[in-house]
Design a protein around this motif. Sequence first.
Motif, PDB file in Angstrom:
ATOM      1  N   GLY A  23      37.453  41.799  58.262  1.00 61.82           N
ATOM      2  CA  GLY A  23      37.272  41.438  59.667  1.00 61.82           C
ATOM      3  C   GLY A  23      36.839  42.597  60.543  1.00 61.82           C
ATOM      4  O   GLY A  23      36.371  42.393  61.674  1.00 61.82           O
ATOM      5  N   ILE A  25      34.257  44.176  60.515  1.00 60.39           N
ATOM      6  CA  ILE A  25      32.831  44.055  60.871  1.00 60.39           C
ATOM      7  C   ILE A  25      32.658  43.402  62.256  1.00 60.39           C
ATOM      8  O   ILE A  25      31.667  43.649  62.948  1.00 60.39           O
ATOM      9  N   PHE A  26      33.652  42.579  62.670  1.00 61.56           N
ATOM     10  CA  PHE A  26      33.520  41.892  63.958  1.00 61.56           C
ATOM     11  C   PHE A  26      33.657  42.845  65.150  1.00 61.56           C
ATOM     12  O   PHE A  26      33.284  42.492  66.268  1.00 61.56           O
ATOM     13  N   GLN A  28      31.812  45.102  65.802  1.00 56.24           N
ATOM     14  CA  GLN A  28      30.463  45.421  66.290  1.00 56.24           C
ATOM     15  C   GLN A  28      29.802  44.221  66.974  1.00 56.24           C
ATOM     16  O   GLN A  28      28.624  44.303  67.321  1.00 56.24           O
ATOM     17  N   ALA A  84      36.029  36.663  51.979  1.00 51.48           N
ATOM     18  CA  ALA A  84      36.299  37.957  52.610  1.00 51.48           C
ATOM     19  C   ALA A  84      35.986  39.071  51.623  1.00 51.48           C
ATOM     20  O   ALA A  84      36.453  39.045  50.476  1.00 51.48           O
ATOM     21  N   HIS A  89      32.801  47.405  50.839  1.00 47.29           N
ATOM     22  CA  HIS A  89      31.935  46.850  49.790  1.00 47.29           C
ATOM     23  C   HIS A  89      31.051  45.712  50.286  1.00 47.29           C
ATOM     24  O   HIS A  89      30.431  45.011  49.491  1.00 47.29           O
ATOM     25  N   ARG A  92      26.626  44.248  49.541  1.00 45.34           N
ATOM     26  CA  ARG A  92      26.176  44.554  48.168  1.00 45.34           C
ATOM     27  C   ARG A  92      26.057  43.296  47.323  1.00 45.34           C
ATOM     28  O   ARG A  92      26.078  43.358  46.098  1.00 45.34           O
ATOM     29  N   THR A 118      32.051  28.221  60.414  1.00 42.75           N
ATOM     30  CA  THR A 118      31.801  29.645  60.622  1.00 42.75           C
ATOM     31  C   THR A 118      31.324  29.887  62.057  1.00 42.75           C
ATOM     32  O   THR A 118      31.214  28.950  62.842  1.00 42.75           O
ATOM     33  N   TRP A 124      26.272  37.849  59.847  1.00 41.34           N
ATOM     34  CA  TRP A 124      26.903  37.696  58.525  1.00 41.34           C
ATOM     35  C   TRP A 124      27.641  36.365  58.426  1.00 41.34           C
ATOM     36  O   TRP A 124      28.402  36.148  57.495  1.00 41.34           O
ATOM     37  N   TYR A 128      23.495  33.983  57.700  1.00 40.08           N
ATOM     38  CA  TYR A 128      23.702  34.393  56.293  1.00 40.08           C
ATOM     39  C   TYR A 128      23.812  33.158  55.404  1.00 40.08           C
ATOM     40  O   TYR A 128      23.129  33.049  54.375  1.00 40.08           O
TER      41      TYR A 128
HETATM   42  C1  LIG Z   1      30.459  37.303  55.247  1.00 38.48           C
HETATM   43  C2  LIG Z   1      30.793  38.163  54.029  1.00 38.48           C
HETATM   44  C3  LIG Z   1      31.811  37.431  53.164  1.00 38.48           C
HETATM   45  C4  LIG Z   1      29.510  38.381  53.228  1.00 38.48           C
HETATM   46  O1  LIG Z   1      29.838  39.149  52.071  1.00 38.48           O
HETATM   47  P1  LIG Z   1      28.912  40.384  51.600  1.00 38.48           P
HETATM   48  O2  LIG Z   1      29.317  40.778  50.241  1.00 38.48           O
HETATM   49  O3  LIG Z   1      28.886  41.402  52.674  1.00 38.48           O
HETATM   50  O4  LIG Z   1      27.540  39.579  51.558  1.00 38.48           O
HETATM   51  P2  LIG Z   1      26.181  39.943  50.861  1.00 38.48           P
HETATM   52  O5  LIG Z   1      26.150  41.366  50.419  1.00 38.48           O
HETATM   53  O6  LIG Z   1      25.965  38.852  49.901  1.00 38.48           O
HETATM   54  O7  LIG Z   1      25.194  39.777  52.085  1.00 38.48           O
HETATM   55  C5  LIG Z   1      25.507  40.365  53.335  1.00 38.48           C
HETATM   56  C6  LIG Z   1      24.685  39.677  54.357  1.00 38.48           C
HETATM   57  O8  LIG Z   1      25.222  39.877  55.665  1.00 38.48           O
HETATM   58  C7  LIG Z   1      24.224  40.460  56.488  1.00 38.48           C
HETATM   59  N1  LIG Z   1      24.912  41.524  57.210  1.00 38.48           N
HETATM   60  C8  LIG Z   1      25.951  42.224  56.782  1.00 38.48           C
HETATM   61  N2  LIG Z   1      26.328  43.097  57.725  1.00 38.48           N
HETATM   62  C9  LIG Z   1      25.488  42.935  58.735  1.00 38.48           C
HETATM   63  C10 LIG Z   1      25.353  43.553  59.994  1.00 38.48           C
HETATM   64  N3  LIG Z   1      26.187  44.503  60.389  1.00 38.48           N
HETATM   65  N4  LIG Z   1      24.364  43.137  60.776  1.00 38.48           N
HETATM   66  C11 LIG Z   1      23.508  42.189  60.363  1.00 38.48           C
HETATM   67  N5  LIG Z   1      23.588  41.571  59.185  1.00 38.48           N
HETATM   68  C12 LIG Z   1      24.571  41.937  58.392  1.00 38.48           C
HETATM   69  C13 LIG Z   1      23.170  41.037  55.590  1.00 38.48           C
HETATM   70  O9  LIG Z   1      21.925  40.882  56.190  1.00 38.48           O
HETATM   71  C14 LIG Z   1      23.288  40.200  54.317  1.00 38.48           C
HETATM   72  O10 LIG Z   1      22.469  39.055  54.317  1.00 38.48           O
HETATM   73  P3  LIG Z   1      21.203  38.953  53.301  1.00 38.48           P
HETATM   74  O11 LIG Z   1      21.675  39.355  51.936  1.00 38.48           O
HETATM   75  O12 LIG Z   1      20.809  37.528  53.377  1.00 38.48           O
HETATM   76  O13 LIG Z   1      20.218  39.902  53.891  1.00 38.48           O
HETATM   77  C15 LIG Z   1      31.348  39.560  54.442  1.00 38.48           C
HETATM   78  O14 LIG Z   1      30.412  40.186  55.273  1.00 38.48           O
HETATM   79  C16 LIG Z   1      32.695  39.483  55.132  1.00 38.48           C
HETATM   80  O15 LIG Z   1      33.737  39.587  54.483  1.00 38.48           O
HETATM   81  N6  LIG Z   1      32.653  39.345  56.471  1.00 38.48           N
HETATM   82  C17 LIG Z   1      33.865  39.278  57.278  1.00 38.48           C
HETATM   83  C18 LIG Z   1      34.594  37.974  57.083  1.00 38.48           C
HETATM   84  C19 LIG Z   1      33.696  36.787  57.324  1.00 38.48           C
HETATM   85  O16 LIG Z   1      32.921  36.746  58.267  1.00 38.48           O
HETATM   86  N7  LIG Z   1      33.838  35.817  56.419  1.00 38.48           N
HETATM   87  C20 LIG Z   1      33.089  34.592  56.464  1.00 38.48           C
HETATM   88  C21 LIG Z   1      33.886  33.528  57.122  1.00 38.48           C
HETATM   89  S1  LIG Z   1      32.985  31.996  57.194  1.00 38.48           S
END
Ligand SMILES: CC(C)(COP(=O)(O)OP(=O)(O)OC[C@H]1O[C@@H](n2cnc3c(N)ncnc32)[C@H](O)[C@@H]1OP(=O)(O)O)[C@@H](O)C(=O)NCCC(=O)NCCS
Length: 170
Positions: A23, A25-26, A28, A84, A89, A92, A118, A124, A128
């Motif tokens: 979380g 990441i939120f 930003q 999550a 990580h 990736r 979502t 993301w 996404y």
């Molecule tokens: C959403 C989440 C599960 C994705 O997992 P991840 O392993 O990071 O995902 P991937 O590596 O497969 O892809 C990351 C994607 O997010 C996007 N992204 C990640 N960080 C970003 C950022 N700071 N700004 C813009 N895009 C971002 C990337 O563009 C990428 O998309 P793409 O592969 O289509 O280009 C992860 O970011 C996370 O745990 N987020 C916080 C919790 C959350 O939001 N969960 C989802 C609830 S519905």
Amino acid sequence: MIRIRPTSPCDVPALPGIERSSGEIFRQWAGLEWIADDDVQSDDRHRALIADGVACVAEMEGFGIAAFLNGTVCPDALHIWQVAVHREHQGRGIGRRLIEAAQRLAADHGIPSLTLTTFRAVPWNEPYYQRLGFTTLDNARLGPRLKAVLDAEQQAGLPIAQRCAMRKML
Ligand SMILES: CC(C)(COP(=O)(O)OP(=O)(O)OC[C@H]1O[C@@H](n2cnc3c(N)ncnc32)[C@H](O)[C@@H]1OP(=O)(O)O)[C@@H](O)C(=O)NCCC(=O)NCCS
């Protein structure tokens, strides 16, 4: 090396920390910074979804559990409650691999779709999942189950105008 495997009850103590880290990441995203400090799924919720739902983890060599996904099987869909990935990580492809694992599981059991709720527009979240083949459902296509999920989120205090339900047909 990353291995996707079913979640075991022994994994549960690690999972809330992963969700809290994910979380971060939120912080930003203006207006949703508070999500980083919001409640996470309880140990009991994890245990229930391991017992009666769908639950898998991504385990990384040299790190341990880096991510998890959980959900429930419904007649029309495997509904994903949470994905999550530990902040260190993210980006990736681990999230993508977890969704693909859920998709394989659903397809193997003849479940016709994946659904989730979502945040709209957060890079993301909705965009996404759109890139992963999900479609955002308008009100007319929500159906009673997803409507109830969104209603419960509103009751729990989530800003409902910023939430959406999505579906990927398999
Ligand atoms: C959403 C989440 C599960 C994705 O997992 P991840 O392993 O990071 O995902 P991937 O590596 O497969 O892809 C990351 C994607 O997010 C996007 N992204 C990640 N960080 C970003 C950022 N700071 N700004 C813009 N895009 C971002 C990337 O563009 C990428 O998309 P793409 O592969 O289509 O280009 C992860 O970011 C996370 O745990 N987020 C916080 C919790 C959350 O939001 N969960 C989802 C609830 S519905």
